[in-house]
Design a protein around this motif. Structure first.
Motif, short mmCIF file in Angstrom:
data_model
loop_
_atom_site.label_atom_id
_atom_site.label_comp_id
_atom_site.label_asym_id
_atom_site.label_seq_id
_atom_site.Cartn_x
_atom_site.Cartn_y
_atom_site.Cartn_z
N ASP A 312 42.23 31.86 -17.74
CA ASP A 312 40.97 32.23 -17.09
C ASP A 312 40.81 33.74 -17.03
O ASP A 312 39.72 34.28 -17.30
N SER A 315 40.08 35.22 -20.40
CA SER A 315 38.70 34.93 -20.78
C SER A 315 37.74 35.91 -20.13
O SER A 315 36.78 36.37 -20.76
N ARG A 371 41.94 23.55 -21.39
CA ARG A 371 41.40 24.79 -20.82
C ARG A 371 41.09 25.80 -21.92
O ARG A 371 40.07 26.50 -21.86
N GLU A 374 37.88 24.74 -23.58
CA GLU A 374 36.74 24.96 -22.70
C GLU A 374 36.36 26.43 -22.62
O GLU A 374 35.17 26.79 -22.73
N ARG A 375 37.35 27.31 -22.44
CA ARG A 375 37.06 28.74 -22.32
C ARG A 375 36.55 29.33 -23.64
O ARG A 375 35.65 30.18 -23.64
N GLN A 378 32.92 28.51 -23.82
CA GLN A 378 32.11 29.33 -22.93
C GLN A 378 31.99 30.76 -23.45
O GLN A 378 30.94 31.39 -23.33
N LEU A 379 33.06 31.27 -24.05
CA LEU A 379 33.01 32.61 -24.62
C LEU A 379 32.03 32.67 -25.80
O LEU A 379 31.40 33.70 -26.04
N ARG A 419 35.29 19.08 -25.52
CA ARG A 419 34.96 20.46 -25.20
C ARG A 419 34.77 21.30 -26.46
O ARG A 419 33.91 22.17 -26.51
N GLN A 432 29.75 22.02 -18.92
CA GLN A 432 30.55 22.53 -17.79
C GLN A 432 31.25 21.37 -17.11
O GLN A 432 30.64 20.33 -16.85
#
Length: 433
Positions: A312, A315, A371, A374-375, A378-379, A419, A432
């Protein structure tokens, strides 16, 4: 000279003795000042001012000094225990971060400075002093400083206990990385791309005399050195690289400009040392965070939650990196002419340093792979260039491939692939969760 000062200051700032030594000297000067203070009080002295005899003061200060030495020994012992735990649990390269903590340095300095103060006051006392000759202010100040040390010890132990909590360590290292990104990466649009000129191939190369890590480079000084010889310099390394003596490290064009003076000048612009530092090296702090995650994922510790916290935080750093521009890899002299060329930390390298080893070590760990997918998705939404999106897509594909090979549970695999697919195959971006 400026490079030497910066590297020396970096070394002093991360030492556990520099600030405490300053406080020790402050304690010595405070003792001299207190012994020479002469304040007269009419009538009865204030309640807070020592009013006993010199013989009683000797007993009082000796007792306070013994207690304070014990207290300082306890504080040093606790510090060593914390450093040992941090090295074993979080990684030995994070020791510099703990040693650079100003609150730890100030607390240790306060204990030692008070000890020096009491020793200097105590050596001036003896039973033959009259009431007027007894340094009441100095004795009272020593008592107050000892009481303050008790309070400082309480907060010191509290601070050390919090300092080894993984989330706090991740945030502290992440804050250093944030500052490095802000300092070392240009504002978007600030740096125009400068292509490496082909005539550099005709230059003459030479090697630096020692095998060390490159801690810092004074690019501006090298550019001015090249300007005076109307030359161009190409470096084969950047801060953070380890150079081997005897190999070609620097190329100077034209060859006639490569004089002994030029060699000595370029070598003097290099800050070399036995270890990497965060001075001009973004990837150093990235790798510190990665090391925390790798140790957390080791079988001996098995703490995936810390690894998730690192992902996290990395990211969040990459969001800031995407908002900045790419370093040009060229440095100009004062006339604006590109004089120095060399490798730099770019987005691809930072993402590789951030996620490659975590993905490799986290193979088979569903929480880590989910994770990461997912990150990365999002990036991708915050990516500002096609190159950034391509880099993130490449990492996401590798994460998906690792998940297919290493996750035996179908529900975990489906969660990871969902994801990935929602981010890199759906135009609406990641879902999300």
């Amino acid at each position: 000279m400026m490079l030497w000062l910066r590297t020396r200051w970096e070394s002093l700032a991360t030492s556990l003795w520099f600030l405490p030594m300053i406080v020790v000297w402050a304690g010595a000067f405070a003792a001299i000042f207190a012994l020479n203070a002469d304040i007269s009080f009419e009538g009865k002295r204030p309640w807070w001012l020592y009013s006993g005899s010199a013989e009683g003061a000797v007993t009082l200060l000796a007792t306070l000094l013994g207690a304070l030495i014990t207290m300082a020994t306890l504080a040093l012992s606790i510090t060593m225990v914390v450093l040992t735990l941090a090295a074993n649990q979080l990684g030995p390269r994070l020791i510099r971060s703990f040693m650079a903590d100003r609150r730890t340095q100030a607390a240790l300095g306060f204990f030692l400075g008070t000890i020096v103060y009491l020793v200097l006051i105590l050596r001036t006392l003896h039973g033959g002093l009259s009431d007027e000759q007894t340094p009441h202010i100095a004795i009272s100040t020593g008592t107050l400083l000892t009481i303050a040390c008790v309070i400082v010890l309480l907060f010191f132990v509290h601070h050390l206990a919090r300092s080894i909590v993984s989330d706090n360590v991740v945030e502290r290292v992440g804050a250093v990385l944030d500052r490095a990104v802000e300092t070392l990466l240009p504002e978007r649009g600030e740096e125009a791309a400068v292509h490496r000129p082909p005539h550099l191939e005709t230059g003459t190369a030479f090697s630096l005399p020692r095998s060390f890590y490159v801690q810092a480079i004074d690019y501006d000084a090298i550019a001015e050195l090249a300007r005076r010889s109307d030359a161009t310099v190409e470096l084969a390394f950047r801060p953070g690289h380890y150079i081997l003596a005897g190999l070609d490290h620097v190329r100077v064009t034209p060859p006639a400009a490569l004089t002994d003076e030029m060699k000595r000048g370029v070598a003097a612009c290099m800050g070399l040392g036995p270890e990497r530092t965060a001075n001009q090296d973004i990837e150093y702090s990235v790798r510190q965070l990665v090391e925390i995650a790798l140790r957390a994922l080791s079988p001996g510790i098995n703490d995936p939650y810390t690894a998730l916290a690192v992902i996290d935080r990395l990211s969040a750093v990459l969001v800031a990196v995407m908002d900045r521009g790419e370093p040009s890899g060229a440095w100009r002299d004062r006339d604006g002419t590109p004089r120095v060329f060399g490798p730099v930390s770019n987005f691809d390298g930072i993402v590789d340093a951030a996620f490659n080893q975590i993905r490799q070590t986290g193979a088979g760990n569903a929480a880590v792979l989910i994770r990461l997918a997912e990150r990365l998705g999002q990036l991708k939404i915050g990516a500002t260039t096609g190159r950034q999106r391509a880099t993130l897509a490449r990492h996401a594909r590798v994460v998906a491939d690792v998940a297919r090979r290493s996750l035996p549970d179908k529900s975990d695999l489906d969660a990871c692939l969902e994801r990935h697919d929602s981010a890199f195959e759906s135009p609406t971006g990641p879902v999300q969760h």
